[in-house]
Design a protein around this motif. Structure first.
Motif, PDB file in Angstrom:
ATOM      1  N   MET A 176       0.836  -1.189   0.000  1.00  0.00           N
ATOM      2  CA  MET A 176       0.000   0.000   0.000  1.00  0.00           C
ATOM      3  C   MET A 176       0.877   1.247   0.000  1.00  0.00           C
TER       4      MET A 176
ATOM      5  N   ARG B 241     -13.738  -1.174   0.370  1.00  0.00           N
ATOM      6  CA  ARG B 241     -12.500  -1.163   1.143  1.00  0.00           C
ATOM      7  C   ARG B 241     -11.634  -2.372   0.827  1.00  0.00           C
TER       8      ARG B 241
ATOM      9  N   CYS C 225      -8.017  -1.478  -0.872  1.00  0.00           N
ATOM     10  CA  CYS C 225      -6.824  -1.692  -0.040  1.00  0.00           C
ATOM     11  C   CYS C 225      -6.039  -2.933  -0.431  1.00  0.00           C
TER      12      CYS C 225
END
Length: 329
Positions: free
Chosen positions: A1, A43, A47
């Motif tokens: 990330m 999400r 992510c």
């Protein structure tokens, strides 16, 4: 990330469990209504895949699928809201339903499956299939169109939605429950996991009220995310076949009753009839056994009828009490 991103996921306890667990190629999450499935899917995809999977091309985006355009647009809106809440740079095209993220490095494209041929030609970096219980009813849509989206990049997919009968969605779920099948992973999420007690936003008593007022079979599917046979209802089109009104006792008729006692969330039902017709039905739910017995005795004596009862399990002590009360049972 990207280490510069500070993201607040805002997941409830059940979503955190699913977020940690669902890391396979095919990830399956049947969930109850108001679980927060779309918010979770945004999400999960962003992510785990969008900002970890390398830059995307216009013909190789991350893809979001839903059964119809309105549901697709809803996913698009929730994605935008998540990006704005976390101050993540993006721009979007509302008419074409795509979002370019972090200076156009990553693209998420939204499609409805009303015309599956529209997604052919793309090579997805990841897929979210929203309302998978509906999308996967049509097996050719999966086999002829969606499955090949994953081929170029050996991409991962998330199948999420409320079960709608049995079919491919259930088959994927069962594969995810098999510890020997490493390609699939699955977990169930119920409506109750999104309650305030579990860091969600629903009041438990609201869900309790909904469950109380719906058939047990419907609650299993819509609240507890269980896969139920669509053909499970023995009698169909009942309202169209029902005529007339319930009838009072007629001394010239011979009556008999059938009694089915409640189990957990089910209903106690007492049906009174003759050889030719149903004359009266009484049903009650979540009432103290003593009150139920009083009602049963009162009705049976009004119609002067013999009662047939399933006395196994919960019915055994009730059967004895009703005999003592003087019923022919």
């Amino acid at each position: 990330m990207n280490e510069d991103l500070q993201i607040n996921l805002e997941l409830h306890d059940g979503q955190w469990k699913a977020f940690d667990l669902l890391n396979a190629k095919y990830n399956v999450l049947p969930c109850g209504r108001r679980y927060g499935k779309s918010e979770f899917a945004v999400r999960w995809q962003f992510c785990k895949h969008v900002i970890k999977g390398g830059k995307t091309e216009h013909d190789g985006p991350h893809i979001w699928l839903a059964p119809i355009y309105k549901q697709t647009r809803l996913g698009f809106i929730k994605y935008l809201r998540f990006l704005r809440q976390n101050n993540i740079e993006h721009n979007y095209n509302y008419s074409e339903l795509y979002i370019d993220i972090l200076y156009k490095q990553y693209r998420v494209q939204f499609f409805s499956l009303e015309k599956p041929q529209n997604i052919e030609g793309f090579a997805a970096k990841s897929i979210v299939m929203d309302e998978a219980g509906i999308c996967l009813k049509d097996r050719p849509t999966w086999e002829n169109s969606v499955m090949f989206l994953l081929a170029d990049h050996n991409a991962s997919a998330l199948f999420i939605g409320t079960p709608k009968g049995k079919g491919l969605f259930q088959q994927f779920f069962l594969r995810g429950q098999d510890p020997n099948d490493k390609e699939y992973m699955s977990i169930t999420g119920t409506s109750y996991e999104n309650t305030l007690e579990k860091n969600g936003w629903l009041k438990k008593e609201v869900i309790d009220s909904i469950v109380f007022n719906m058939p047990e079979r419907t609650a299993k599917q819509e609240v507890f995310a269980e896969f139920i046979d669509e053909e499970g209802n023995v009698f169909r089109n009942i309202k169209a076949c029902a005529i007339g009104k319930f009838k009072k006792y007629d001394q010239n008729k011979r009556y008999i009753g059938g009694l089915d006692l409640a189990k957990i969330n089910d209903w106690t039902v007492l049906t009174i009839g003759t050889q030719n017709s149903v004359e009266f039905i009484e049903r009650f739910n979540r009432i103290d056994w003593n009150i139920q017995k009083e009602r049963i005795v009162k009705i049976a004596k009004e119609y002067n009828c013999k009662i047939l009862i399933d006395s196994t399990g919960v019915g055994d002590p009730i059967f004895e009490d009703l005999k003592i009360a003087g019923l022919a049972i």
